[in-house]
Design a protein around this motif. Structure first.
Motif, PDB file in Angstrom:
ATOM      1  N   LYS A 128       0.896  -1.387   0.088  1.00  0.00           N
ATOM      2  CA  LYS A 128       0.020   0.104  -0.127  1.00  0.00           C
ATOM      3  C   LYS A 128       0.865   1.344   0.029  1.00  0.00           C
ATOM      4  O   LYS A 128       0.497   2.343  -0.788  1.00  0.00           O
ATOM      5  N   VAL A 129       1.904   1.382   0.740  1.00  0.00           N
ATOM      6  CA  VAL A 129       2.925   2.307   0.731  1.00  0.00           C
ATOM      7  C   VAL A 129       3.546   2.521  -0.484  1.00  0.00           C
ATOM      8  O   VAL A 129       3.723   3.662  -1.103  1.00  0.00           O
ATOM      9  N   GLY A 130       3.696   1.441  -1.347  1.00  0.00           N
ATOM     10  CA  GLY A 130       4.275   1.311  -2.639  1.00  0.00           C
ATOM     11  C   GLY A 130       3.316   1.935  -3.722  1.00  0.00           C
ATOM     12  O   GLY A 130       3.795   2.769  -4.499  1.00  0.00           O
ATOM     13  N   HIS A 131       1.995   1.639  -3.545  1.00  0.00           N
ATOM     14  CA  HIS A 131       1.057   2.273  -4.249  1.00  0.00           C
ATOM     15  C   HIS A 131       1.079   3.695  -4.183  1.00  0.00           C
ATOM     16  O   HIS A 131       0.974   4.491  -5.040  1.00  0.00           O
ATOM     17  N   PHE A 132       1.019   4.129  -2.957  1.00  0.00           N
ATOM     18  CA  PHE A 132       1.160   5.546  -2.615  1.00  0.00           C
ATOM     19  C   PHE A 132       2.087   6.306  -2.965  1.00  0.00           C
ATOM     20  O   PHE A 132       1.945   7.297  -4.005  1.00  0.00           O
ATOM     21  N   PHE A 133       3.183   5.777  -3.016  1.00  0.00           N
ATOM     22  CA  PHE A 133       4.508   6.518  -3.815  1.00  0.00           C
ATOM     23  C   PHE A 133       4.606   6.469  -5.201  1.00  0.00           C
ATOM     24  O   PHE A 133       5.149   7.383  -5.833  1.00  0.00           O
ATOM     25  N   ILE A 137      -1.733  13.465  -4.921  1.00  0.00           N
ATOM     26  CA  ILE A 137      -2.236  14.690  -4.418  1.00  0.00           C
ATOM     27  C   ILE A 137      -1.006  15.121  -3.480  1.00  0.00           C
ATOM     28  O   ILE A 137      -0.430  16.319  -3.500  1.00  0.00           O
ATOM     29  N   THR A 138      -0.337  14.385  -2.528  1.00  0.00           N
ATOM     30  CA  THR A 138       0.515  14.790  -1.615  1.00  0.00           C
ATOM     31  C   THR A 138       1.820  15.040  -2.255  1.00  0.00           C
ATOM     32  O   THR A 138       2.477  15.928  -1.885  1.00  0.00           O
ATOM     33  N   CYS A 139       2.265  13.941  -3.203  1.00  0.00           N
ATOM     34  CA  CYS A 139       3.466  14.557  -4.089  1.00  0.00           C
ATOM     35  C   CYS A 139       3.268  15.822  -4.571  1.00  0.00           C
ATOM     36  O   CYS A 139       4.400  16.388  -4.754  1.00  0.00           O
ATOM     37  N   LEU A 140       2.337  16.070  -5.477  1.00  0.00           N
ATOM     38  CA  LEU A 140       2.242  17.305  -6.035  1.00  0.00           C
ATOM     39  C   LEU A 140       2.482  18.433  -5.076  1.00  0.00           C
ATOM     40  O   LEU A 140       3.028  19.550  -5.151  1.00  0.00           O
ATOM     41  N   LEU A 141       1.694  18.405  -3.941  1.00  0.00           N
ATOM     42  CA  LEU A 141       1.769  19.337  -2.943  1.00  0.00           C
ATOM     43  C   LEU A 141       3.099  19.618  -2.364  1.00  0.00           C
ATOM     44  O   LEU A 141       3.596  20.657  -2.085  1.00  0.00           O
ATOM     45  N   ILE A 142       3.670  18.453  -2.049  1.00  0.00           N
ATOM     46  CA  ILE A 142       5.239  18.407  -1.695  1.00  0.00           C
ATOM     47  C   ILE A 142       6.281  18.994  -2.540  1.00  0.00           C
ATOM     48  O   ILE A 142       6.972  19.994  -2.317  1.00  0.00           O
TER      49      ILE A 142
END
Length: 125
Positions: free
Chosen positions: A12-17, A89-94
């Motif tokens: 799941k963490v792999g999917h997220f990143f 969304i998280t990666c774009l915001l970062i």
């Protein structure tokens, strides 16, 4: 049982990143497309690129989950699509946060060229 849970969480963490990275790649591609059209300001191009990158990521994630629903021992899950989009969304915001400003993030030239300084020495002939 602990290992199975750990592997599940790791996937799941792999999917997220992974989908976060995919959204950054889509963003860069769309940003360059919008900036090269010259009909948009840098900020407008960035905002449009971010929106289209998220839409592109959503389509890819949905297609991936749909594909998985046909595979043995795999399931397609709307939860995974949601998780993928959270990563996007998280990666774009970062990326927006750490780049300092939308204008820096949208630039299609290097800082050296923008400031008039080149890191290369010119060779006179």
């Amino acid at each position: 049982h602990t290992w199975c849970r750990l592997l599940f969480d790791l996937r799941k963490v792999g999917h997220f990143f992974a989908y976060g990275f995919v959204s950054l790649v889509f963003f860069r591609a769309w940003r360059m497309t919008f900036r090269l059209s010259r009909s948009y300001s840098a900020v407008t191009a960035s905002l449009r690129a971010a929106a289209v990158a998220l839409l592109s990521t959503l389509v890819l994630s949905g297609a991936d989950e749909f594909h998985q629903s046909f595979l043995p021992k795999r399931t397609g899950s709307p939860f995974d699509v949601l998780l993928d989009m959270c990563g996007a969304i998280t990666c774009l915001l970062i990326a927006f946060t750490f780049r300092g400003s939308l204008l820096e993030l949208t630039s299609t030239t290097s800082p050296e060229i923008r400031s008039g300084h080149s890191s290369r020495k010119q060779i006179s002939e």
